[in-house]
Design a protein around this motif. Structure first.
Motif, mmCIF file in Angstrom:
data_model
loop_
_atom_site.group_PDB
_atom_site.id
_atom_site.type_symbol
_atom_site.label_atom_id
_atom_site.label_comp_id
_atom_site.label_asym_id
_atom_site.label_seq_id
_atom_site.Cartn_x
_atom_site.Cartn_y
_atom_site.Cartn_z
ATOM 1 N N ALA A 1 0.830 -1.205 0.000
ATOM 2 C CA ALA A 1 0.000 0.000 0.000
ATOM 3 C C ALA A 1 0.867 1.259 0.000
ATOM 4 O O ALA A 1 0.611 2.203 -0.763
ATOM 5 C CB ALA A 1 -0.943 -0.002 1.200
ATOM 6 N N LEU A 2 1.899 1.283 0.845
ATOM 7 C CA LEU A 2 2.778 2.444 0.917
ATOM 8 C C LEU A 2 3.515 2.645 -0.399
ATOM 9 O O LEU A 2 3.548 3.757 -0.941
ATOM 10 C CB LEU A 2 3.788 2.268 2.054
ATOM 11 N N ILE A 3 4.099 1.580 -0.936
ATOM 12 C CA ILE A 3 4.855 1.692 -2.180
ATOM 13 C C ILE A 3 3.948 2.106 -3.325
ATOM 14 O O ILE A 3 4.306 2.952 -4.146
ATOM 15 C CB ILE A 3 5.582 0.367 -2.479
ATOM 16 N N GLY A 4 2.754 1.532 -3.393
ATOM 17 C CA GLY A 4 1.816 1.921 -4.444
ATOM 18 C C GLY A 4 1.464 3.399 -4.378
ATOM 19 O O GLY A 4 1.404 4.088 -5.406
ATOM 20 N N SER A 5 1.265 3.907 -3.158
ATOM 21 C CA SER A 5 0.950 5.326 -2.986
ATOM 22 C C SER A 5 2.112 6.202 -3.432
ATOM 23 O O SER A 5 1.922 7.216 -4.123
ATOM 24 C CB SER A 5 0.611 5.606 -1.514
ATOM 25 N N LEU A 6 3.342 5.822 -3.059
ATOM 26 C CA LEU A 6 4.512 6.620 -3.433
ATOM 27 C C LEU A 6 4.755 6.590 -4.941
ATOM 28 O O LEU A 6 5.138 7.607 -5.536
ATOM 29 C CB LEU A 6 5.753 6.109 -2.693
ATOM 30 N N VAL A 7 4.537 5.439 -5.557
ATOM 31 C CA VAL A 7 4.708 5.329 -7.012
ATOM 32 C C VAL A 7 3.735 6.250 -7.740
ATOM 33 O O VAL A 7 4.088 6.894 -8.735
ATOM 34 C CB VAL A 7 4.519 3.861 -7.468
ATOM 35 N N ARG A 8 2.526 6.342 -7.232
ATOM 36 C CA ARG A 8 1.527 7.207 -7.885
ATOM 37 C C ARG A 8 1.839 8.689 -7.668
ATOM 38 O O ARG A 8 1.544 9.519 -8.526
ATOM 39 C CB ARG A 8 0.131 6.880 -7.363
#
Length: 493
Positions: free
Chosen positions: A146-153
């Motif tokens: 969830a954290l990585i997905g948010s940062l990638v976006r």
């Protein structure tokens, strides 16, 4: 190309196109033209499932099972995220429909979908073979989706992002995974520079250009992601360098890691939290326990160490206690799980309370500061000022949380009192060596078990240990007596 030491990554993630949008599956990125779309991780998961089954009706049960595989959720959760997804896509505006609800059945993606590869990022052909010097990842990243997905976006629309957190929480792991997933977005790739071992007297810009085998003019014209890892001991110089680069290189994005933010304009700060640990009341099944990232990480690393390891119902309480004692810190959990073949689960649980000695048998190929928890904390400790070190050691006298009032009463001295002591404590919280409890009227702090053990081991050798322990005991005895008097007075009234 910055230099010749590139590792070409020829893998091409699929892209699903519909309307003006392109969903890059590997990067978990939805673009409208070249502009990233803002949407939550669950909405992104739902979109992927619906796109995979475009033209078909996907039942609510199927969607919930795919998007929340280890959790029990109500249908209202699905409806909320579907609504957010529709808003993000502008579903229904200008007569364009994407997702429809089929009564009593589920949802269907009704717009035409084309499948291709991620060369659709509207970048030159070089984007097909991204350039980078990112180190190879030896193990999968656990519990950070969830954290990585948010940062990638967020990264493509945010030129400066700083990832902060406690020693051993996995800041570098998160940053490198974000960089991996964004390789094909940045035409000139992603470039990692570790500042941990940089000598204090070496100019930071010179080190950066040497590490990238380039010059400032070339760097300033690149469309690239620059990862500046471990900025703590050169934070002021790093802040100056970043401001210079942001001004001179308009297409350069910078991802920074450190215990503390740089505190400069344009900076978006993201704190890497501890891995979630199950409560005692939730240890009803192995499947439920495996829904918690700390347990997932422990089991994954234990399986890699001990062939045939499996989590059983009778193991849940012990694994939870190990993860709790280790604060949900990924590095500490990995180091503990590495001992599973030697100690077994029962022996490991018995030993984990003995301090940091158990957590000193990491991978020999890892960076020195990642080979033990003591080394990880020591690397942070050595860059504190003498006063900060002194306060951190003294605060280890508290075995639980404490307020500023308690700290001032127990650990203050002639040269550490009042606003000066308060400022140092607040500074230690900014450096992620203390945790400040949120949403409290009175500021309250606590120290991670691993940090407290490190500090207490050093504090035991100090001359003022006995005096502070006595002051601690007197303060809490006085506090308890005052609370009793208040309760008695209220009862009489």
């Amino acid at each position: 190309m910055f230099g010749m030491n590139n590792h070409n990554d020829t893998s091409q993630g699929s892209v699903l196109r519909f309307g003006p949008y392109a969903f890059h599956v590997r990067q978990r990125l939805v673009l409208e033209g070249e502009q990233p779309l803002r949407m939550g991780g669950r909405a992104m998961d739902i979109l992927q499932v619906l796109l995979e089954h475009a033209g078909e009706v996907v039942s609510k049960e199927q969607l919930i099972a795919r998007v929340w595989p280890t959790s029990i959720v109500e249908e209202i959760n699905l409806r909320v995220h579907i609504a957010a997804l529709r808003r993000a896509l502008g579903d229904g505006t200008n007569g364009q429909r994407y997702i429809i609800h089929v009564a009593q059945c589920g949802y269907s993606f009704v717009a035409p979908v084309e499948q291709g590869t991620s060369d659709a990022l509207h970048m030159p052909a070089a984007a097909l073979t991204p350039l980078h010097n990112l180190p190879a990842r030896l193990t999968p990243v656990s519990g950070r989706d969830a954290l990585i997905g948010s940062l990638v976006r967020q990264m493509p629309v945010c030129r400066l992002m700083t990832i902060t957190g406690a020693p051993g929480v996995g800041k570098t792991t998160v940053a490198l995974r974000v960089a991996e997933l964004l390789l094909q977005y940045f035409r000139d790739g992603a470039w990692w520079v570790d500042l941990a071992m940089l000598e204090d007297d070496k100019p930071l810009l010179d080190h950066l250009l040497h590490a990238l085998n380039t010059d400032f003019f070339t760097l300033s014209g690149r469309h690239a992601l620059l990862v500046l890892d471990n900025c703590d001991h050169r934070r002021d110089s790093c802040a100056t360098l970043v401001e210079t680069l942001l001004h001179a290189a308009p297409r350069l994005s910078i991802l920074v890691t450190g215990r503390e933010a740089l505190h400069i304009p344009q900076e978006a700060v993201h704190y890497v939290p501890l891995l979630a640990i199950p409560k005692r009341s939730t240890l009803n099944s192995v499947e439920e326990a495996m829904g918690y990232p700390a347990v997932q990480l422990f089991v994954n690393r234990a399986r890699a160490r001990q062939q045939g390891f499996s989590l059983r119902q009778q193991d849940l309480s012990g694994v939870r206690e190990i993860c709790r004692q280790l604060d949900g810190l990924p590095l500490a959990i990995e180091l503990a799980a590495a001992q599973i073949d030697a100690l077994g689960l029962i022996g490991l649980q018995a030993q984990v309370e003995n301090g940091l000695q158990l957590l000193g048998q990491g991978r020999r190929t890892a960076e020195p500061r990642h080979q033990s928890m003591a080394a990880a904390i020591d690397w942070s400790f050595q860059y504190l000022t003498e006063m900060e070190q002194r306060v951190l050691l003294r605060l280890s006298v508290f075995s639980t949380g404490f307020t500023l009032e308690a700290a001032l009463s127990v650990i203050s001295s002639v040269d550490l009192a009042g606003s000066r002591l308060s400022a140092i404590i607040e500074g230690l919280a900014r450096k992620s060596l203390l945790i400040q409890e949120p949403n409290r009227a009175t500021a309250r702090y606590w120290m991670l078990n691993t940090v407290r053990r490190y500090a207490r081991d050093r504090f035991e050798r100090s001359d003022d240990r006995l005096e502070l322990q006595q002051r601690h005991a007197r303060y809490f005895s006085h506090t308890r007596n005052a609370s009793r008097r208040t309760l008695l007075a209220q009862a009489v009234e």
